[in-house]
Design an enzyme around this catalytic site. Sequence first.
Site, PDB file in Angstrom:
ATOM      1  N   ILE A 151       0.835  -1.209   0.000  1.00  0.00           N
ATOM      2  CA  ILE A 151       0.000   0.000   0.000  1.00  0.00           C
ATOM      3  C   ILE A 151       0.866   1.254   0.000  1.00  0.00           C
ATOM      4  O   ILE A 151       0.658   2.173  -0.803  1.00  0.00           O
ATOM      5  CB  ILE A 151      -0.953   0.019   1.205  1.00  0.00           C
ATOM      6  CG1 ILE A 151      -1.859  -1.223   1.188  1.00  0.00           C
ATOM      7  CG2 ILE A 151      -1.783   1.299   1.209  1.00  0.00           C
ATOM      8  CD1 ILE A 151      -2.750  -1.321  -0.036  1.00  0.00           C
ATOM      9  N   TYR A 152       1.840   1.307   0.888  1.00  0.00           N
ATOM     10  CA  TYR A 152       2.729   2.467   0.954  1.00  0.00           C
ATOM     11  C   TYR A 152       3.418   2.700  -0.389  1.00  0.00           C
ATOM     12  O   TYR A 152       3.459   3.832  -0.903  1.00  0.00           O
ATOM     13  CB  TYR A 152       3.775   2.255   2.053  1.00  0.00           C
ATOM     14  CG  TYR A 152       4.856   3.311   2.086  1.00  0.00           C
ATOM     15  CD1 TYR A 152       4.601   4.556   2.657  1.00  0.00           C
ATOM     16  CD2 TYR A 152       6.122   3.068   1.563  1.00  0.00           C
ATOM     17  CE1 TYR A 152       5.592   5.533   2.694  1.00  0.00           C
ATOM     18  CE2 TYR A 152       7.110   4.027   1.595  1.00  0.00           C
ATOM     19  CZ  TYR A 152       6.844   5.262   2.158  1.00  0.00           C
ATOM     20  OH  TYR A 152       7.826   6.216   2.188  1.00  0.00           O
ATOM     21  N   GLY A 153       3.962   1.621  -0.979  1.00  0.00           N
ATOM     22  CA  GLY A 153       4.653   1.749  -2.253  1.00  0.00           C
ATOM     23  C   GLY A 153       3.735   2.215  -3.369  1.00  0.00           C
ATOM     24  O   GLY A 153       4.149   2.949  -4.267  1.00  0.00           O
TER      25      GLY A 153
END
Length: 265
Positions: A151-153
Amino acid sequence: MANVVITGSTKGIGRGLAAEFARLGHNVMIAGRSQQAIDEAVAEIGSQPGTVSGRPCEVSEKDQVQALWDAAVTEFGSVDIWINNAGLARTVWPILETPDEEIQAMVTTNMFGTIFGSKVAISGMKKQGHGKLFNMLGGGSDGEFFPGIGIYGTTKRGLNYFTDALIKENKDSPLVIGKIRPGMVITEAVVREAKADLNNFNKNRKTMNNLCDTVETVSPYLVDQILKTEKSGTKIRWLTGAKIAKRMMLSRFVSQPDKFEAFGL
């Protein structure tokens, strides 16, 4: 001397950048979610040649971002450099196991915060006729995959595209728009994620020690490059491929000190 605004700058790399700008005599407006966090950061940075002020700002709310810009202009007269640094990383779960509330928090902080910050800063800079905008990228922004950062990426990959679009849309303006990839920096967030999955961290501890750096090591380089950048589209990158290769090669012959012991790991 420059007037600088840094979102998400009450801790981590944001606070490190703020302290370095102020040490060099530049005026800095820091921002965070609470007045208490701002007061603590200002006190920790201490007396510097540059003025350090702060204002609470929830970056996912555009009216608060606009208020941050207005406060900086009122206090300093202009904003010469705006850095969209505010971000949230939760990296201990695969995508399907990531709690929905954590997904929402990462998307709203990382995406909305940078988009609103960019809109406010570029609009204000066009009116004043000058300015530099930098968006803080990170793991995943170049398309690389690491476990736990799905998700962060995704948010950072999207912000890479977003920043490219900004650069192209504003190519005929006097503004400088760039990207910052700080590398693997030991921040409060990194320590939190390591403690949340300590077994996995310890498996990768040697590699992390080879590749990670402290805020105090990275910040002076980034600030120097930000101040020097005059070409829109510039990517400021601390941990280059060549640097990674050199460190990994040297690690075969020289043991690295444990950088994480000082952080309780």
